[in-house]
Design an enzyme around this catalytic site. Sequence first.
Site, short mmCIF file in Angstrom:
data_model
loop_
_atom_site.label_atom_id
_atom_site.label_comp_id
_atom_site.label_asym_id
_atom_site.label_seq_id
_atom_site.Cartn_x
_atom_site.Cartn_y
_atom_site.Cartn_z
N HIS A 117 0.82 -1.22 0.00
CA HIS A 117 0.00 0.00 0.00
C HIS A 117 0.86 1.27 0.00
O HIS A 117 0.31 2.37 0.07
CB HIS A 117 -0.94 0.03 1.22
ZN LIG Z 1 -3.59 -7.61 3.20
#
Ligand SMILES: [Zn+2]
Length: 309
Positions: A117
Amino acid sequence: MQVFYADQFVLPLPPGHRFPMEKYRLLRDRIAAEIPSIRLLRAEPATDGQLALVHAPGYIQGISDGSVDAKLMREIGFPWSTAMAERARRSVGATIAACRAAQQEGVAANIAGGTHHAYPDRGGGFCVFNDAAVAARLLQAEHGRQRRPPLKVAIVDLDVHQGNGTARIFRDDPTVFTLSLHGQKNFPFRKEASDLDIDLPDGTGDDAYLQALEGALEELSHRFDPGFVIYLAGADPHEGDRLGRLKLTWDGLEARDRRVFDWAWQRGLPLAFAMAGGYGRRIEDTVQVQVNTFAAAAGYARRWHNRPR
Ligand SMILES: [Zn+2]
């Protein structure tokens, strides 16, 4: 098989924080006890220059000295500390080391990592730096130094959450193929476009998942000709996960791992893998999924070791 760790740096987290920091230590202990063919090695930290292959210098500095914006730290989800900064660097270092070892021996791993992320100038969802992205770029640079054609890297992301940071980093880069198979309704809620995204509905079980994986690997092979694979073997598609919305069993996840290893084997592709997420209602369940991944990988490493040259 060489496996790299950085779990000697434990982040000071407030009581009740939902990140299961101790899983890395539990996993390392079980590997040491149960899979003797694995060599556990301490990772070196990634350098500023390595991180800068992906990340903005101001972001690297902010994470390193604590001057990073408080809002950025809230998005990451950890309080800033020197241990946090050091661990983030070493986790990238562990994926770099695993990639280099895999180039020599066919397969290697980072016992943490898979922090997909993270974007160039910000983190998110417990991810500070994007280890797979940094390692892919570094491998490509090292490969290029030997005057060979560009190294093409496939990132096969089977964490239950979409690899949004990775997708964005390589959006316009034809030398890295990003594949993400994830829960459609899982975080991140605004997804990026990977080269290939497979959105899976809530409750997807083993059969539907493995069928989707098969189709995805087939399409990847059709559209791209990788020379190296980085595999994010997230444990969070497991049915016992608190955050994941899929329903894979132990057997389903083991079949998933074996399928990815077989796919790489059939193409003679070196493969490095990282653990990515896992938030089991019982932490032992997450660790069990990951131990199974390492057991399958150790068998796979033997195939590489014994292959005819
Ligand atoms: Zn994850």
